[in-house]
Design an enzyme around this catalytic site. Structure first.
Site, PDB file in Angstrom:
ATOM      1  N   GLU A  94       5.917   5.573   2.327  1.00 34.85           N
ATOM      2  CA  GLU A  94       4.496   5.056   1.901  1.00 34.85           C
ATOM      3  C   GLU A  94       3.652   6.176   1.719  1.00 34.85           C
ATOM      4  O   GLU A  94       3.843   7.281   2.286  1.00 34.85           O
ATOM      5  CB  GLU A  94       4.164   4.052   3.155  1.00 34.85           C
ATOM      6  N   ARG A 105      -7.547   5.866   6.806  1.00 36.38           N
ATOM      7  CA  ARG A 105      -6.850   5.954   5.869  1.00 36.38           C
ATOM      8  C   ARG A 105      -6.870   4.528   5.253  1.00 36.38           C
ATOM      9  O   ARG A 105      -6.349   4.604   4.226  1.00 36.38           O
ATOM     10  CB  ARG A 105      -5.286   6.012   6.484  1.00 36.38           C
ATOM     11  N   ARG A 109      -2.343   1.361   0.132  1.00 35.54           N
ATOM     12  CA  ARG A 109      -1.166   1.924  -0.387  1.00 35.54           C
ATOM     13  C   ARG A 109      -0.255   1.919  -1.173  1.00 35.54           C
ATOM     14  O   ARG A 109      -0.377   0.828  -1.907  1.00 35.54           O
ATOM     15  CB  ARG A 109      -0.168   1.827   1.274  1.00 35.54           C
ATOM     16  N   HIS A 124      -3.111  -3.382   3.436  1.00 37.28           N
ATOM     17  CA  HIS A 124      -2.328  -3.009   4.295  1.00 37.28           C
ATOM     18  C   HIS A 124      -1.209  -3.923   4.698  1.00 37.28           C
ATOM     19  O   HIS A 124      -0.824  -4.197   5.857  1.00 37.28           O
ATOM     20  CB  HIS A 124      -3.187  -2.522   5.635  1.00 37.28           C
TER      21      HIS A 124
END
Length: 133
Positions: A94, A105, A109, A124
């Site tokens: 990831e 963050r 992703r 997420h």
């Protein structure tokens, strides 16, 4: 006349035949999938050029092998949600994609597979799309 009819039938009756193995169509110079869904994962496709610019930049970093801005980038993605195809632990990695306005963050992703597949999540890991490159 009979020969013309036979040739016409062999050639597909003059119509267009859909074939799932056909070459991808072209859109603005970019190859696009012939289906909305990846047949391997069952997930929708997203074109690389449709990803946010920060995701495209992260893909360039992944292709270059780094350096990555976060220590967790490149770590094993466990696929606990079970959304991606089932693979052995260590198959997926990831990477964080910075989302404008986030001070951590954030939820974006990219997940890569050992066979060079790439998946995008903007929530997420609640949902994914397979990236068409």
């Amino acid at each position: 006349m009979l020969l013309v009819l036979a040739a016409w039938l062999v050639a597909g009756c003059g119509g267009v035949v859909s074939d799932s193995t056909a070459a991808p169509e072209r859109q603005d110079g970019v190859a696009v999938p012939t289906s909305d869904v990846d047949p391997v994962s069952g997930l929708p496709w997203v074109l690389e050029v449709e990803l946010p610019p920060n995701a495209q930049d992260t893909l360039l970093l992944i292709d270059a092998g780094g350096p990555f801005p976060y220590s967790k980038d490149g770590s094993t993605f466990q696929n606990r949600e079970g959304i991606l195809p089932e693979e052995n632990t260590g198959y997926y990695a990831e990477y964080t994609v910075d989302k404008p306005g986030e001070d951590d963050r954030g939820p974006w992703r990219l997940v890569t597979g050992a066979s060079d597949e790439v998946y995008w999540t903007e929530d997420h890991y609640s949902s994914f799309a397979r990236v068409w490159r």
